[in-house]
Motif scaffolding. Structure first.
Motif: not given
Length: 260
Positions: A176, A179-185, A237, A243
């Motif tokens: 999470t 994901f919250d840090a917008s790291e690429p999937a 989320r 993701y």
């Protein structure tokens, strides 16, 4: 107009024997007889029978029905309110029994051999959905990997499960956060987390090659019940399941040619 016992039985969906019983009990006696002595029911008798069947459907005993129908002073509304309370109490009791039965079936379906208290202590809000567990068993019942996983799950002790859940909780936190840090999937961090999850499955349940892991991730993205086994609803989320699916498939590509 008059109706025979057989006709009334057909109209009302009750047996002739039941009508004879109502007659003998004085609850519903036919208004007339044929020249041959057969019972004949009038329209008023049918209306009374409808009332009797209504109260019977609600569970009223015959003596209470007789009191309601015969005593002009009887308060049918009070009787119905009392029956309503009783039915609600019975519904509450039945729901509890259903929950107990589901918990018992759930243990059999998931392979987790813990008492309810131990399950709550170990799993917390991560809950097994019985419908999903049942469908999964039917879907994968002939899969060697699924059978091995169920067998290993059944063999795990409470301490094993505590460690499994601790590892899973720490992994969820990292997932999470990424994901919250917008790291690429399909980036390194997300793929590393996917690989960590794959190895977790292999270590605790069954060897999990990347193609199997991809099918598991597809299920996470397609079925909220499956994803809830991995990430409790309170920690989810929007888009997190998709993701993870992307990360798992990206990791499979990365792992191509690497011993699994």
């Amino acid at each position: 107009m008059s109706y025979s016992v057989g006709q009334v039985s057909g109209f009302a969906g009750v047996t002739v024997r039941t009508l004879h019983h109502y007659d003998k009990a004085g609850l519903l006696s036919p208004s007339d007889r044929s020249p041959a002595g057969y019972r004949l029911y009038s329209d008023a008798d049918l209306a009374r029978l409808q009332q009797i069947l209504f109260y019977r459907e609600l569970g009223f005993p015959l003596d209470e029905i007789a009191t309601i129908l015969e005593d002009p002073q009887a308060n049918a509304l009070d009787q119905l309110r009392a029956r309503h309370r009783l039915l609600n109490e019975q519904i509450t009791k039945l729901r509890r029994l259903v929950e107990v039965a589901e918990q018992a079936m759930e243990v059999q379906q998931t392979g987790v051999r813990l008492t309810p208290e131990e399950r709550f202590e170990v799993f917390g809000e991560v809950a097994f959905d019985l419908s999903y567990a049942t469908e999964a068993n039917l879907k994968w019942q002939h899969s060697e990997g699924h059978q091995r996983s169920m067998a290993r799950a059944a063999a795990h002790s409470k301490e094993d499960w505590a460690q499994i859940m601790a590892e899973a909780a720490a992994w969820r936190q990292r997932l999470t956060t990424a994901f919250d840090a917008s790291e690429p999937a399909d980036g390194e961090r997300a793929m590393d987390l996917a690989e960590e999850h794959r190895r977790h499955i292999s270590r605790w349940f069954t060897p999990c090659p990347t193609d199997m892991h991809g099918r598991i991730a597809d299920d996470f993205a397609a079925d909220p019940r499956a994803f809830a086994l991995l990430v409790p609803p309170t920690e989810q989320r929007p888009g997190l399941a998709s993701y993870l699916r992307t990360a798992v498939h990206a990791n499979a590509v990365r792992q191509s040619g690497t011993p699994q």
